[in-house]
Design a protein around this motif. Structure first.
Motif, short mmCIF file in Angstrom:
data_model
loop_
_atom_site.label_atom_id
_atom_site.label_comp_id
_atom_site.label_asym_id
_atom_site.label_seq_id
_atom_site.Cartn_x
_atom_site.Cartn_y
_atom_site.Cartn_z
N VAL A 122 0.86 -1.18 0.00
CA VAL A 122 0.00 0.00 0.00
C VAL A 122 0.89 1.23 0.00
N VAL A 123 0.64 2.18 -0.90
CA VAL A 123 1.43 3.41 -0.95
C VAL A 123 0.61 4.58 -0.44
N GLU A 124 1.33 5.60 0.05
CA GLU A 124 0.68 6.80 0.58
C GLU A 124 -0.42 6.42 1.56
N ASP A 125 -0.09 5.56 2.51
CA ASP A 125 -1.08 5.07 3.47
C ASP A 125 -1.35 6.14 4.53
N SER A 126 -2.60 6.53 4.64
CA SER A 126 -2.96 7.62 5.55
C SER A 126 -3.14 7.12 6.98
N THR A 127 -2.60 7.89 7.92
CA THR A 127 -2.85 7.68 9.34
C THR A 127 -3.33 9.01 9.91
N ASN A 128 -3.64 9.03 11.20
CA ASN A 128 -4.10 10.28 11.80
C ASN A 128 -2.96 11.27 12.03
N HIS A 129 -1.73 10.88 11.67
CA HIS A 129 -0.58 11.78 11.82
C HIS A 129 0.04 12.18 10.49
N GLY A 130 -0.42 11.57 9.41
CA GLY A 130 0.16 11.89 8.11
C GLY A 130 0.03 10.72 7.15
N ARG A 131 0.87 10.73 6.12
CA ARG A 131 0.83 9.66 5.12
C ARG A 131 2.19 9.01 5.00
N LEU A 132 2.19 7.71 5.16
CA LEU A 132 3.41 6.91 5.07
C LEU A 132 3.65 6.52 3.62
N ASP A 133 4.92 6.52 3.19
CA ASP A 133 5.23 6.28 1.78
C ASP A 133 4.80 4.89 1.32
N MET A 134 5.11 3.85 2.10
CA MET A 134 4.79 2.51 1.64
C MET A 134 4.66 1.54 2.81
N VAL A 135 3.68 0.66 2.72
CA VAL A 135 3.46 -0.38 3.73
C VAL A 135 3.44 -1.73 3.02
N LEU A 136 4.16 -2.69 3.58
CA LEU A 136 4.15 -4.05 3.07
C LEU A 136 3.70 -4.99 4.19
N LYS A 137 2.71 -5.82 3.87
CA LYS A 137 2.29 -6.88 4.78
C LYS A 137 2.63 -8.21 4.13
N PHE A 138 3.43 -9.00 4.86
CA PHE A 138 3.91 -10.25 4.28
C PHE A 138 4.16 -11.27 5.39
N GLU A 139 3.49 -12.41 5.28
CA GLU A 139 3.68 -13.53 6.19
C GLU A 139 3.67 -13.08 7.66
N VAL A 195 4.76 -6.77 9.32
CA VAL A 195 4.41 -5.46 8.75
C VAL A 195 5.68 -4.64 8.57
N TYR A 196 5.86 -4.09 7.38
CA TYR A 196 7.04 -3.29 7.07
C TYR A 196 6.59 -1.89 6.67
N LEU A 197 7.09 -0.89 7.39
CA LEU A 197 6.74 0.51 7.12
C LEU A 197 7.94 1.21 6.51
N PHE A 198 7.78 1.75 5.28
CA PHE A 198 8.89 2.38 4.56
C PHE A 198 8.64 3.89 4.42
N TYR A 231 -1.01 -0.03 13.12
CA TYR A 231 -0.89 -1.46 12.84
C TYR A 231 -0.68 -2.31 14.10
N ARG A 232 -0.64 -1.67 15.28
CA ARG A 232 -0.37 -2.43 16.49
C ARG A 232 -1.46 -3.43 16.82
N ALA A 233 -2.70 -3.12 16.42
CA ALA A 233 -3.81 -4.03 16.72
C ALA A 233 -3.68 -5.37 16.00
N LEU A 234 -2.83 -5.44 14.98
CA LEU A 234 -2.63 -6.70 14.26
C LEU A 234 -1.84 -7.71 15.09
N ASN A 235 -1.16 -7.20 16.14
CA ASN A 235 -0.33 -8.07 16.98
C ASN A 235 0.70 -8.84 16.17
N GLN A 236 1.31 -8.12 15.22
CA GLN A 236 2.36 -8.70 14.40
C GLN A 236 3.61 -7.84 14.51
N PRO A 237 4.80 -8.42 14.29
CA PRO A 237 6.02 -7.62 14.33
C PRO A 237 5.96 -6.49 13.30
N ILE A 238 6.34 -5.28 13.72
CA ILE A 238 6.31 -4.11 12.85
C ILE A 238 7.73 -3.60 12.68
#
Length: 515
Positions: free
Chosen positions: A437-454, A457-460, A486-493
């Protein structure tokens, strides 16, 4: 629903193997069109069944009743009336040669005059066309049906030669203008093609043409729906993961129901393997080169906003990225909004994983990446993500950019724009078909890229050091608290700050932390 073998040439026909014939009935939509207006235009990407739909209309107007037994239109059509039909097609031929368009059309008119049993005596195409229309009307006492397939191919084929493309466009403008001048002799007109050239440039003399490209009522006119797959083709689904079929091939949308590309589906059912069948039948060289030349930011492919004007901004002198990607089928409509009355905004994105993976693979070559190493690098990227060795990710991407030949930079200014490095970075992930996902919006701004894999969660965040200070990419992720979403996913970030240098033409900063 299987039927007996019938002659090819009806939209509802689909052959998978030598003994299997399936019919997807589109005749109810055909009847609705015929009863609604007289002159239509439809734009759809290649291999979506446009030609077969024209065949359906031809057989229908000519009264070929046996082909329509049991179909929706059969009991609602007067089979005693057989209209004269003029069908043109520009599907074959080399329109990159000067004067070939004239020769091609003259040959088609020769055939049609022979079928009509009368020679016009004219040596110009519009006059011959007009003669045929009026002669057939007088001969049969019935108005003529005009069908034109791939109306735009003579222009599209010549786009690399703008002067020839304009010559072909102007020639066709005069030819198509004949339809408007002979409206009193015409029952029905249907033109199809890939692109939607503006009415001003090509259809200035045909202002009564009804464009149904974005008419929700006809969104499924070409292509197979989910219901078609689950009912008509149900016997072919055995042994295939239904959700994989949907994810890899479904998703084309023109403001109505979504559809699958028929060519993809028939190839899948025949070969029983998931491949990029549609994409591989026509390498989009012009499209890819156009995007690279115009410094297109490839992460925008996942969510590109446009309005109706931009989606139609397609002409020889100006081709918008949005129109090119949408009309050729590499992006489709995901969402519509009307922020102001009468002002519609469309969000475009990939139709499916086939296009997402294949298009980004092609873009990597256009961005200078060594084609022989792209596949190897993609497999290395996948292994790194599977093993979680993120430090190896820095070395891998450093190798990506280092492999771009120095002379490529001297011939191309694309590396001078801010989004180039992020585009290469993103396209490697997208080429694997990963959940990015690119330009992912949060309540603090927009993150360039998010990858979810196995279950990771990877935040770029990407930065160009000539435009900002070193070390700010990772710090921005932390300062903006992007991980909170993404903390509610209970996955490594994993927080990953990537910094590029125009001067060094490579990654100069790559910081990783776990949230």
């Amino acid at each position: 629903m299987k039927r007996l073998k019938l002659p090819i040439g009806i939209q509802s026909f689909a052959k998978i193997r030598s003994d299997d014939y399936y019919y997807v009935d589109k005749t109810a939509l055909a009847l609705e069109l015929i009863e609604g207006a007289s002159h239509y235009f439809l734009s759809r990407p290649r291999r979506f069944g446009k030609s077969l739909f024209l065949d359906t209309l031809k057989e229908l107007f000519e009264g070929n009743e046996p082909l329509f037994q049991g179909l929706a239109i059969h009991d609602q059509w007067d089979w005693a009336v057989k209209y004269p039909v003029l069908r043109f097609s520009f599907g074959i031929g080399n329109f990159t040669e000067p004067n070939y368009l004239h020769q091609n059309l003259m040959a088609q008119l020769d055939t049609l005059e022979t079928q009509a049993g009368s020679q016009s005596g004219y040596n110009t195409c519009p006059e011959r066309f007009q003669y045929l229309i009026r002669h057939l009307h007088q001969q049969t006492g019935l108005p003529v049906v005009v069908l034109v397939d791939e109306y735009d191919k003579p222009i599209l084929d010549a786009l690399q030669d703008p002067a020839l493309a304009r010559q072909n466009r102007d020639f066709l403008r005069g030819f198509y203008g004949t339809i408007k001048d002979n409206d009193a002799h015409i029952k029905f007109t249907f033109l199809t093609g890939v692109s939607k050239f503006s009415k001003v440039s090509l259809f200035s003399g045909l202002n009564n043409l009804k464009d149904i490209t974005l008419d929700h009522r006809y969104s499924t006119l070409c292509g197979y729906t989910d219901n078609d797959i689950d009912t008509v083709f149900k016997p072919e689904l055995a042994g295939l993961n239904r959700e994989d079929v949907r994810t890899w091939y479904n998703g084309y949308n023109w403001l109505g129901g979504g559809v699958y590309n028929p060519f993809d589906i028939l190839q899948l059912f025949d070969n029983r393997e998931f491949k990029s069948y549609w994409f591989e039948t026509g390498t989009p060289t012009f499209l890819v080169d156009h995007l690279a030349k115009n410094h297109f930011f490839s992460p925008d492919l996942a969510a590109l906003q446009s309005d109706a004007a931009l989606l139609s901004a397609f002409d020889i002198e100006h081709i918008s990225n949005e129109a090119l990607l949408f009309q050729t089928g590499y992006l489709t409509i995901h969402d519509t909004q009307q922020p102001l009355l009468g002002h519609w905004i469309y969000t475009l994105g990939y139709p499916n994983l086939e296009v997402k993976s294949s298009l980004n693979t092609s873009l990597l070559s256009a961005y200078g990446c060594d084609e022989s190493k792209v596949l190897k690098n993609r497999l290395s990227l996948l292994r790194i993500l599977q093993t979680g060795t993120l430090e190896a990710l820095k070395a891998l991407f450093h190798a990506f950019f280092a492999s771009i030949p120095h002379q490529w930079y001297t011939k191309n200014d694309i590396a001078d724009y801010e989004g180039y490095y992020a585009s290469v970075f993103y396209s490697y992930f997208a080429a694997l078909g990963l959940d990015v996902v690119v330009e992912d919006s949060t309540n603090h701004g927009r993150l360039d890229m998010v990858l979810k894999f196995e279950n990771q969660v990877y935040l770029f965040e990407f930065k160009v050091v000539e435009l900002t200070s070193n070390g700010t990419a990772l710090q921005q992720i932390k300062d903006k608290q992007y991980a909170d979403k993404y903390r509610a996913l209970n996955q490594p970030i994993h927080l990953i700050g990537v910094e590029f240098s125009r001067e060094n033409r490579n990654i100069v900063g790559f910081e990783v932390e776990q949230a």
